[in-house]
Motif scaffolding. Structure first.
Motif, PDB file in Angstrom:
ATOM      1  N   GLY A 153       0.873  -1.155   0.021  1.00 14.82           N
ATOM      2  CA  GLY A 153       0.092   0.019   0.085  1.00 14.82           C
ATOM      3  C   GLY A 153       0.839   1.172   0.055  1.00 14.82           C
ATOM      4  N   THR A 154       0.355   2.209  -0.850  1.00 17.39           N
ATOM      5  CA  THR A 154       1.146   3.512  -0.842  1.00 17.39           C
ATOM      6  C   THR A 154       0.333   4.705  -1.133  1.00 17.39           C
ATOM      7  OG1 THR A 154       2.902   4.706  -2.063  1.00 17.39           O
ATOM      8  CG2 THR A 154       1.472   3.285  -3.264  1.00 17.39           C
ATOM      9  N   ASP A 155       0.310   5.746  -0.431  1.00 23.18           N
ATOM     10  CA  ASP A 155      -0.221   6.962  -0.993  1.00 23.18           C
ATOM     11  C   ASP A 155       0.567   7.946  -1.752  1.00 23.18           C
ATOM     12  OD1 ASP A 155       1.643   8.104   0.798  1.00 23.18           O
ATOM     13  OD2 ASP A 155       0.240   8.702   2.422  1.00 23.18           O
ATOM     14  N   GLY A 156       1.810   7.603  -2.159  1.00 25.25           N
ATOM     15  CA  GLY A 156       2.467   8.336  -2.928  1.00 25.25           C
ATOM     16  C   GLY A 156       3.498   9.584  -2.516  1.00 25.25           C
ATOM     17  N   SER A 182      -3.237   1.836  -4.429  1.00 23.46           N
ATOM     18  CA  SER A 182      -3.283   3.087  -3.596  1.00 23.46           C
ATOM     19  C   SER A 182      -4.747   3.575  -3.884  1.00 23.46           C
ATOM     20  CB  SER A 182      -2.475   4.266  -4.368  1.00 23.46           C
ATOM     21  OG  SER A 182      -2.308   5.389  -3.907  1.00 23.46           O
ATOM     22  N   ALA A 183      -5.418   3.477  -2.831  1.00 30.54           N
ATOM     23  CA  ALA A 183      -7.124   4.157  -2.932  1.00 30.54           C
ATOM     24  C   ALA A 183      -7.215   5.324  -2.167  1.00 30.54           C
ATOM     25  CB  ALA A 183      -7.742   2.901  -1.938  1.00 30.54           C
ATOM     26  N   LEU A 184      -7.704   5.972  -2.917  1.00 25.18           N
ATOM     27  CA  LEU A 184      -7.822   7.537  -2.563  1.00 25.18           C
ATOM     28  C   LEU A 184      -9.379   7.783  -1.633  1.00 25.18           C
ATOM     29  CD1 LEU A 184      -6.136   7.573  -5.157  1.00 25.18           C
ATOM     30  CD2 LEU A 184      -6.731  10.210  -5.098  1.00 25.18           C
ATOM     31  N   GLY A 185     -10.022   6.977  -1.808  1.00 26.22           N
ATOM     32  CA  GLY A 185     -11.338   7.040  -1.077  1.00 26.22           C
ATOM     33  C   GLY A 185     -12.249   8.017  -2.105  1.00 26.22           C
ATOM     34  N   LEU A 186     -13.478   8.190  -1.566  1.00 31.76           N
ATOM     35  CA  LEU A 186     -14.512   8.910  -2.312  1.00 31.76           C
ATOM     36  C   LEU A 186     -14.239  10.333  -2.612  1.00 31.76           C
ATOM     37  CD1 LEU A 186     -17.905   7.185  -1.379  1.00 31.76           C
ATOM     38  CD2 LEU A 186     -16.552   6.781  -3.416  1.00 31.76           C
ATOM     39  N   PRO A 187     -14.481  10.964  -3.757  1.00 32.98           N
ATOM     40  CA  PRO A 187     -14.144  12.609  -3.849  1.00 32.98           C
ATOM     41  C   PRO A 187     -15.142  13.020  -2.755  1.00 32.98           C
ATOM     42  CG  PRO A 187     -15.018  11.239  -5.942  1.00 32.98           C
ATOM     43  CD  PRO A 187     -15.053  10.189  -4.887  1.00 32.98           C
ATOM     44  N   GLN A 188     -14.563  14.354  -2.366  1.00 34.04           N
ATOM     45  CA  GLN A 188     -15.146  15.051  -1.439  1.00 34.04           C
ATOM     46  C   GLN A 188     -16.489  15.456  -1.907  1.00 34.04           C
ATOM     47  OE1 GLN A 188     -12.900  18.708  -0.218  1.00 34.04           O
ATOM     48  NE2 GLN A 188     -14.269  19.072   1.398  1.00 34.04           N
ATOM     49  N   ARG A 209      -1.489   8.525  -9.606  1.00 30.71           N
ATOM     50  CA  ARG A 209      -1.010   7.694 -10.420  1.00 30.71           C
ATOM     51  C   ARG A 209       0.574   8.057 -10.895  1.00 30.71           C
ATOM     52  NH1 ARG A 209      -1.796   2.887 -13.449  1.00 30.71           N
ATOM     53  NH2 ARG A 209      -3.921   2.749 -12.528  1.00 30.71           N
ATOM     54  N   ALA A 210       0.578   9.255 -11.331  1.00 31.02           N
ATOM     55  CA  ALA A 210       1.858   9.982 -11.691  1.00 31.02           C
ATOM     56  C   ALA A 210       2.782  10.078 -10.617  1.00 31.02           C
ATOM     57  CB  ALA A 210       1.673  11.440 -12.106  1.00 31.02           C
ATOM     58  N   VAL A 226      11.076  -7.837 -11.856  1.00 31.03           N
ATOM     59  CA  VAL A 226       9.596  -7.882 -10.905  1.00 31.03           C
ATOM     60  C   VAL A 226       8.710  -7.383 -12.074  1.00 31.03           C
ATOM     61  CG1 VAL A 226       8.615  -6.821  -8.795  1.00 31.03           C
ATOM     62  CG2 VAL A 226      10.941  -7.901  -8.609  1.00 31.03           C
ATOM     63  N   LYS A 227       7.637  -7.976 -12.035  1.00 28.83           N
ATOM     64  CA  LYS A 227       6.273  -7.560 -12.674  1.00 28.83           C
ATOM     65  C   LYS A 227       5.514  -7.001 -11.758  1.00 28.83           C
ATOM     66  CE  LYS A 227       2.212  -9.312 -15.091  1.00 28.83           C
ATOM     67  NZ  LYS A 227       1.575 -10.568 -15.374  1.00 28.83           N
ATOM     68  N   VAL A 228       5.191  -5.622 -12.063  1.00 19.63           N
ATOM     69  CA  VAL A 228       4.713  -4.788 -11.251  1.00 19.63           C
ATOM     70  C   VAL A 228       2.991  -4.430 -12.011  1.00 19.63           C
ATOM     71  CG1 VAL A 228       4.599  -2.292 -10.321  1.00 19.63           C
ATOM     72  CG2 VAL A 228       6.851  -3.707 -10.466  1.00 19.63           C
ATOM     73  N   THR A 229       2.108  -4.315 -11.254  1.00 22.37           N
ATOM     74  CA  THR A 229       0.700  -3.599 -11.485  1.00 22.37           C
ATOM     75  C   THR A 229       0.550  -2.834 -10.629  1.00 22.37           C
ATOM     76  OG1 THR A 229       0.100  -5.976 -11.985  1.00 22.37           O
ATOM     77  CG2 THR A 229      -1.669  -4.559 -11.712  1.00 22.37           C
ATOM     78  N   LEU A 230       0.147  -1.549 -11.216  1.00 20.55           N
ATOM     79  CA  LEU A 230      -0.472  -0.342 -10.336  1.00 20.55           C
ATOM     80  C   LEU A 230      -2.022  -0.420 -10.058  1.00 20.55           C
ATOM     81  CD1 LEU A 230       1.779   2.560 -11.771  1.00 20.55           C
ATOM     82  CD2 LEU A 230       2.190   0.799  -9.913  1.00 20.55           C
ATOM     83  N   ASP A 231      -2.518  -0.444  -8.984  1.00 13.27           N
ATOM     84  CA  ASP A 231      -4.140  -0.206  -8.679  1.00 13.27           C
ATOM     85  C   ASP A 231      -4.241   0.818  -7.953  1.00 13.27           C
ATOM     86  OD1 ASP A 231      -6.484  -0.949  -8.339  1.00 13.27           O
ATOM     87  OD2 ASP A 231      -5.921  -2.709  -7.276  1.00 13.27           O
ATOM     88  N   VAL A 232      -4.644   2.009  -8.782  1.00 14.21           N
ATOM     89  CA  VAL A 232      -4.929   3.252  -8.243  1.00 14.21           C
ATOM     90  C   VAL A 232      -6.344   3.685  -8.519  1.00 14.21           C
ATOM     91  CG1 VAL A 232      -4.222   5.780  -8.016  1.00 14.21           C
ATOM     92  CG2 VAL A 232      -2.526   3.951  -8.705  1.00 14.21           C
TER      93      VAL A 232
END
Length: 292
Positions: A153-156, A182-188, A209-210, A226-232
């Protein structure tokens, strides 16, 4: 390499089933890193607690410790005969002994709770060790295998870099895919009952993501296999990480993320995932050195 300078993988045991699962996890980690394994089983603090001890009780505790350590050594020797084993039975509380050992450790591994924690999901020893060590701590509650995947898990933010580096290292050694979550949660202001459809042209998701792509790029150069998958995405962080743990052999988290209060030992997301993840959880403090 001078083996005297090698940092061991430290495993705390207490004779419980979860501690033995942690032992096997730690033994494999030591094998993968070609490091020694130090098995730690604490004894009651005889001098401090002497007035509370009935005659012979300390000797009983010593005998149980010897049996537990001997069993642990035999298990590791059978499973990983090439791993060099060290043992220690300090007179200390488990948390204090493991925190002290962490000062010269590659990582500390322990079960999520011991024999005497009742129905708590996470023992106080695990929480104290996670909150007060500088090296990575792996809490083994559930053991999963066969997914060939490490999730992180990462928040960037910069606080996530040590966890990302540790996750890359683990994925490479295990020959596993790495899923960066990385999950940002729902928009404000977004209605909480309305999960779909989420906006497709979300500037915050694109910016996150950037940020993560920039973090991952140098790590990919050092770990090209290492095979990497980004899930943002725009989902709940806790739910997303819990689901990720169902499909991973290890979940890696930072001790606290973006916006965490300085001085807090553990962020709320990491604290909750230690309770609810269904695979081992590695917590890597933001001040920890990054892996090469």
């Amino acid at each position: 390499m001078d083996t005297r300078t090698e940092k061991p993988v430290v495993v705390g045991i207490d004779g419980s089933g979860r501690a033995l699962r942690a032992l096997i996890w730690g033994a494999r980690d030591a094998f993968l890193h070609a490091l020694p394994l130090r098995i730690v089983h604490t004894l009651p603090r005889y001098e401090a607690d002497f007035p509370l001890f009935p005659p012979g009780r300390f000797e009983v505790a010593e005998g149980r410790a010897r049996e537990a350590v001997a069993e642990a050594v035999a298990l590791v020797e059978q499973a990983y005969p090439d791993v060099r084993i060290e043992t220690a039975t300090p007179m200390s509380s488990p948390a204090a002994a493991l925190v002290e050992a962490s000062g010269t450790a590659h990582a500390v591994v322990l079960g999520s709770k011991g024999d005497n924690v009742g129905n708590l999901l996470l023992g106080s020893t695990a929480l104290q060790v996670v909150g007060h060590t500088d090296c990575p701590v792996v809490v083994v509650g559930h053991v999963s295998a066969g997914h060939d995947r490490v999730a992180v898990g990462t928040d960037g933010s910069a606080n996530s870099l040590p966890a990302l580096a540790y996750a890359f290292d683990q994925a490479q050694l295990r020959g596993a895919e790495l899923r960066v979550v990385s999950a940002l949660g729902l928009p404000q202001g977004w209605p909480r009952h309305l999960l779909r459809p989420l906006p497709e042209d979300d500037d915050e998701v694109a910016a996150r993501r950037a940020e993560i792509e920039a973090q991952v790029a140098p790590l990919l150069e050092r770990h090209p296999g290492v095979k990497v998958t980004l899930d943002v995405h725009r989902l709940d962080p806790l739910e997303t990480l819990e689901i990720a743990s169902h499909h991973a052999d290890l979940l890696v988290l930072g001790s606290r993320g973006r916006g965490g209060f300085h001085g807090l030992a553990l962020g709320s997301t990491t604290h909750q995932m230690l309770h609810f993840a269904t695979c081992p959880v590695a917590v890597v403090r933001s001040g920890a050195p990054t892996a090469g």
